[in-house]
Design a protein around this motif. Structure first.
Motif, PDB file in Angstrom:
ATOM      1  N   PRO A  99      -4.725  29.263 -30.726  1.00 29.67           N
ATOM      2  CA  PRO A  99      -3.895  28.769 -31.730  1.00 29.67           C
ATOM      3  C   PRO A  99      -2.250  28.577 -31.289  1.00 29.67           C
ATOM      4  N   GLN A 100      -1.601  27.935 -31.867  1.00 32.10           N
ATOM      5  CA  GLN A 100      -0.097  27.776 -31.575  1.00 32.10           C
ATOM      6  C   GLN A 100       0.529  29.115 -31.610  1.00 32.10           C
ATOM      7  N   ARG A 101       0.268  29.668 -32.690  1.00 34.38           N
ATOM      8  CA  ARG A 101       0.721  31.093 -32.877  1.00 34.38           C
ATOM      9  C   ARG A 101      -0.452  32.207 -32.160  1.00 34.38           C
ATOM     10  N   ARG A 102      -0.118  32.034 -30.881  1.00 34.21           N
ATOM     11  CA  ARG A 102      -1.039  32.889 -30.194  1.00 34.21           C
ATOM     12  C   ARG A 102      -1.074  34.441 -30.396  1.00 34.21           C
ATOM     13  N   VAL A 103      -1.947  34.985 -30.513  1.00 37.69           N
ATOM     14  CA  VAL A 103      -2.336  36.337 -31.027  1.00 37.69           C
ATOM     15  C   VAL A 103      -2.988  37.051 -29.658  1.00 37.69           C
ATOM     16  N   TRP A 104      -4.179  36.504 -29.211  1.00 39.68           N
ATOM     17  CA  TRP A 104      -4.920  37.087 -28.353  1.00 39.68           C
ATOM     18  C   TRP A 104      -5.262  35.902 -27.373  1.00 39.68           C
ATOM     19  N   ALA A 105      -5.296  36.124 -26.075  1.00 40.12           N
ATOM     20  CA  ALA A 105      -5.430  35.108 -24.965  1.00 40.12           C
ATOM     21  C   ALA A 105      -6.934  34.619 -25.203  1.00 40.12           C
ATOM     22  N   ASN A 106      -8.051  35.383 -25.500  1.00 36.77           N
ATOM     23  CA  ASN A 106      -9.247  35.110 -25.541  1.00 36.77           C
ATOM     24  C   ASN A 106      -9.917  34.590 -26.649  1.00 36.77           C
ATOM     25  N   ASP A 107      -8.827  34.342 -27.768  1.00 38.04           N
ATOM     26  CA  ASP A 107      -9.342  33.969 -28.975  1.00 38.04           C
ATOM     27  C   ASP A 107      -8.836  32.416 -29.202  1.00 38.04           C
ATOM     28  N   LEU A 108     -10.080  31.713 -29.013  1.00 37.70           N
ATOM     29  CA  LEU A 108      -9.856  29.993 -28.748  1.00 37.70           C
ATOM     30  C   LEU A 108     -10.686  29.755 -30.369  1.00 37.70           C
ATOM     31  N   GLY A 109     -10.245  28.285 -30.566  1.00 31.79           N
ATOM     32  CA  GLY A 109     -10.823  27.590 -31.750  1.00 31.79           C
ATOM     33  C   GLY A 109     -10.910  26.168 -31.350  1.00 31.79           C
ATOM     34  N   LEU A 110     -11.736  25.466 -32.194  1.00 33.47           N
ATOM     35  CA  LEU A 110     -11.887  24.080 -32.083  1.00 33.47           C
ATOM     36  C   LEU A 110     -10.804  23.354 -32.801  1.00 33.47           C
ATOM     37  N   VAL A 111      -9.932  22.449 -32.065  1.00 36.07           N
ATOM     38  CA  VAL A 111      -8.774  21.759 -32.562  1.00 36.07           C
ATOM     39  C   VAL A 111      -8.896  20.413 -32.475  1.00 36.07           C
ATOM     40  N   LEU A 112      -8.785  20.124 -33.887  1.00 29.97           N
ATOM     41  CA  LEU A 112      -8.439  18.494 -34.154  1.00 29.97           C
ATOM     42  C   LEU A 112      -7.129  18.156 -33.816  1.00 29.97           C
ATOM     43  N   LYS A 113      -6.927  17.434 -32.301  1.00 27.93           N
ATOM     44  CA  LYS A 113      -5.487  17.209 -32.030  1.00 27.93           C
ATOM     45  C   LYS A 113      -4.738  16.106 -32.405  1.00 27.93           C
ATOM     46  N   SER A 114      -5.458  14.974 -32.883  1.00 27.27           N
ATOM     47  CA  SER A 114      -4.990  13.762 -33.116  1.00 27.27           C
ATOM     48  C   SER A 114      -4.831  13.479 -34.725  1.00 27.27           C
ATOM     49  N   LYS A 115      -3.862  12.841 -35.071  1.00 26.39           N
ATOM     50  CA  LYS A 115      -3.420  12.535 -36.577  1.00 26.39           C
ATOM     51  C   LYS A 115      -3.669  10.984 -36.733  1.00 26.39           C
ATOM     52  N   ALA A 116      -3.901  10.616 -38.103  1.00 25.57           N
ATOM     53  CA  ALA A 116      -4.128   9.175 -38.295  1.00 25.57           C
ATOM     54  C   ALA A 116      -5.237   8.567 -37.459  1.00 25.57           C
ATOM     55  N   LYS A 117      -6.228   9.539 -37.279  1.00 23.47           N
ATOM     56  CA  LYS A 117      -7.448   8.706 -36.364  1.00 23.47           C
ATOM     57  C   LYS A 117      -8.730   9.089 -37.314  1.00 23.47           C
ATOM     58  N   HIS A 118     -10.085   8.502 -37.371  1.00 23.98           N
ATOM     59  CA  HIS A 118     -10.949   8.987 -37.571  1.00 23.98           C
ATOM     60  C   HIS A 118     -11.543   9.795 -36.509  1.00 23.98           C
ATOM     61  N   ALA A 119     -12.017  10.987 -36.799  1.00 21.92           N
ATOM     62  CA  ALA A 119     -12.839  12.136 -35.884  1.00 21.92           C
ATOM     63  C   ALA A 119     -13.907  12.746 -36.462  1.00 21.92           C
ATOM     64  N   ALA A 120     -14.993  12.761 -35.777  1.00 19.98           N
ATOM     65  CA  ALA A 120     -16.278  13.160 -36.148  1.00 19.98           C
ATOM     66  C   ALA A 120     -16.927  13.980 -34.837  1.00 19.98           C
ATOM     67  N   ILE A 121     -17.440  15.062 -35.044  1.00 24.82           N
ATOM     68  CA  ILE A 121     -18.117  15.854 -34.287  1.00 24.82           C
ATOM     69  C   ILE A 121     -19.346  16.752 -34.990  1.00 24.82           C
ATOM     70  N   SER A 395      -6.863  12.810 -41.047  1.00 23.67           N
ATOM     71  CA  SER A 395      -5.734  13.585 -41.310  1.00 23.67           C
ATOM     72  C   SER A 395      -4.553  12.855 -40.757  1.00 23.67           C
ATOM     73  N   MET A 396      -3.395  12.980 -41.613  1.00 24.73           N
ATOM     74  CA  MET A 396      -2.200  12.585 -41.364  1.00 24.73           C
ATOM     75  C   MET A 396      -1.224  13.755 -40.448  1.00 24.73           C
ATOM     76  N   SER A 397      -1.957  15.134 -40.224  1.00 22.27           N
ATOM     77  CA  SER A 397      -1.701  15.921 -39.481  1.00 22.27           C
ATOM     78  C   SER A 397      -2.505  16.424 -38.497  1.00 22.27           C
ATOM     79  N   SER A 398      -1.738  16.946 -37.405  1.00 17.27           N
ATOM     80  CA  SER A 398      -2.478  17.354 -35.830  1.00 17.27           C
ATOM     81  C   SER A 398      -2.862  18.732 -35.914  1.00 17.27           C
ATOM     82  N   ASP A 399      -3.578  19.001 -35.069  1.00 20.85           N
ATOM     83  CA  ASP A 399      -3.513  20.449 -34.454  1.00 20.85           C
ATOM     84  C   ASP A 399      -4.187  21.462 -35.689  1.00 20.85           C
TER      85      ASP A 399
END
Length: 542
Positions: A99-121, A395-399
């Motif tokens: 996360p951008q507000r990093r708490v632990w180095a080994n705590d990761l997440g799946l991040v939707l990086k882009s905005k104003a785009k269709h995304a599917a996974i 989404s109109m917001s990223s990350d």
């Protein structure tokens, strides 16, 4: 002097300043108060990736093991229907990162990086969830809207088992799903979706009634939030946010349109016998067509004053070879009506097709209908089994960060999983905030006779807190731009994904792939120095 501060930062500054003024008033109103210790003095929190026992989950991913998680999730190769070709492709970018507000180095997440785009996974379940046992469906995951949200969703879909979901790379907006769950916001329209597909002759979407709680803050505070849906075999359900119930009820009564199945339905295994006679009337078998009935007579005749004599017959001694073709002599047309002539007249001998008169059918057995049976769909919990989970978003917001996504049939398992992930994370953040408040109070106490000095100290601390909180993202963004510029100076191929490097004393999230019992990391309130991001442009999952 005007302060030029970004929108989110200005909003935080205003909120914190107001809280600080309240604290100042409280401190001045009393000579003594509770002694709050700094977080760094007596609070040490450790984090390790939650243990995943495959026997307890239908699906589980904490996203910390990047190699295993990337193999599990599949990008959609399909397109959306009914929209312009140039924007129909699912080209949103996904990445595994802290996360951008990093708490632990080994705590990761799946991040939707882009905005104003269709995304599917999407990802297949470890084992399908079938709504046949006496156990509930429990869905739980975290979302951090890291840059706020004005319009977009962070909900997930539980995909129905079937041919359309065998290949998750074909996941799109029309893929059949059993349940859709999660937050969504566009402008002032804030929703907590819980939609299930109900089959009762036809498939219809049933939308859960809105909760009474305000959900606006979930999209503004940039904090991780835990979403949980529990659906039980007795048709009851509950929705929790950060462990607090915001909506509960029953599948039969708390949805629009309502689920109102009939008490009885037609037996699908009952079929009409071949000998069943449901004709009310039949042709009279004792009446026959008269011999002189000419069904071939035309309905129209030519209208002329002279016609061939219809009563004339060819003489017996007429020799066609000698006398030529015989024709009846012309006589006056008895129905000729010159004044009204249109070239044709109705044939008086026309009778049309002969039809026997109808009589009551002596063998009539009535209209056939299948027998009735008790409606098994009085239990809407028995939905279509689930075989995969997917995120199909715009989404109109990223990350937007997703973390700790699980599907299980045990509420206690979900609670324990949250206790070892989300709860620790939020505890750390809350204690960090309390530490800041302690410093503000100490500054005010140190200057009891000078409110102006105390207030200035408060403002300075608040401003410093805001700038420090955003410093990590600024440093990472600056370093990423520098790395990007360097990458563009070479023609060497660049990797699709470059993990963020860790310190030597930290364990890599990709090391020992599959090991869910990683070394604990002790943290204090002192922020950890952020490592620089390597690589060029934001990586896209290949």
């Amino acid at each position: 002097m005007a302060w030029k501060i970004g929108g989110n930062r200005a909003a935080k500054l205003s909120m914190l300043l107001a809280n600080s003024l309240l604290l100042l008033s409280a401190v001045k109103a009393t000579d003594s108060g509770p002694e709050w210790d700094d977080f760094e003095d007596d609070e040490m929190l450790a984090y390790e990736s939650p243990v995943i026992d495959a026997k307890k989950f239908h699906f589980a991913d904490h996203f910390d093991d990047v190699e295993a998680s990337r193999k599990r999730w599949v990008l959609s190769e399909d397109k959306k229907d009914d929209i312009a070709e140039e924007i129909s492709k699912y080209d949103g970018i996904w990445n595994w990162e802290p996360p951008q507000r990093r708490v632990w180095a080994n705590d990761l997440g799946l991040v939707l990086k882009s905005k104003a785009k269709h995304a599917a996974i999407a990802a297949p379940l470890q084992k399908p969830f079938e709504f046949k046992s006496e156990k509930p469906l429990v869905v739980q995951y975290e979302v951090t809207v890291q840059k706020g949200q004005e319009c977009g969703g962070s909900y997930l879909k539980l995909l129905s088992i079937g041919n359309d979901t065998e290949q998750v790379k074909g996941f799109n907006d029309k893929t059949p799903y059993t349940i859709m769950f999660g937050p969504d916001k566009c402008g002032k329209d804030v929703k907590m979706h819980f939609i299930f597909q109900h089959l009762n002759g036809t498939v219809t979407e049933k939308h859960c009634n809105k909760p009474n709680n305000s959900l606006e803050e979930l999209f503004k505070d940039n904090l991780p939030h835990l979403y949980q849906l529990v659906v039980r075999p007795d048709n009851s359900f509950e929705i929790r946010v950060d462990h607090k119930i915001i909506k509960e009820g029953f599948l039969l009564t708390d949805f629009k349109p309502p689920v109102n199945p009939p008490a009885e339905i037609d037996d699908p295994n009952d079929h009409k016998p071949d000998s069943w006679d449901e004709r009310e009337k039949i042709p009279d078998p004792n009446v026959h067509k008269p011999e002189d009935w000419d069904e071939n007579a035309t309905i129209q005749l030519p209208d002329a004053d002279m016609i061939f004599d219809p009563t004339a017959t060819k003489p017996e001694d007429w020799d066609t070879e000698i006398d030529g073709e015989w024709k009846a002599p012309l006589v006056e047309n008895p129905v000729y009506k010159k004044a009204q002539s249109c070239g044709t007249i109705r044939n008086p001998n026309y009778k049309g097709k002969w039809i026997a008169p109808m009589i009551d059918n002596p063998n009539y057995q009535g209209k056939w209908a299948p027998r009735k049976i008790a409606n098994p769909d009085l239990n809407p919990f028995q939905m279509t089994p689930i075989s995969a989970v997917g995120l199909e978003l715009w989404s109109m917001s990223s990350d937007i960060l997703f973390d700790n996504l699980i599907i299980t049939d045990d509420v206690e398992v979900a609670r324990d999983f949250a206790a070892n992930s989300f709860d620790i994370k939020r505890r750390y953040i809350d204690l960090e905030w309390n530490s800041i408040v302690n410093k503000v109070v100490e500054q005010v106490k140190a200057n009891p006779s000078s409110p102006a000095i105390g207030l200035l100290a408060i403002v300075a601390l608040v401003a410093l807190t805001i700038w420090c909180g955003s410093g990590t993202a600024k440093v990472q963004d600056s370093d990423a731009k520098k790395a990007d510029a360097e990458a563009k100076k070479t023609d060497d191929p660049q990797p699709d994904y470059v993990p963020i490097p860790l310190k030597e004393d930290e364990q890599s999230p990709e090391k020992d792939a599959g090991d869910t019992t990683k070394k604990s990391i002790q943290l204090s309130a002192t922020p950890r120095e952020e490592p620089k991001v390597q690589g060029g442009e934001e990586p896209k999952l290949s």
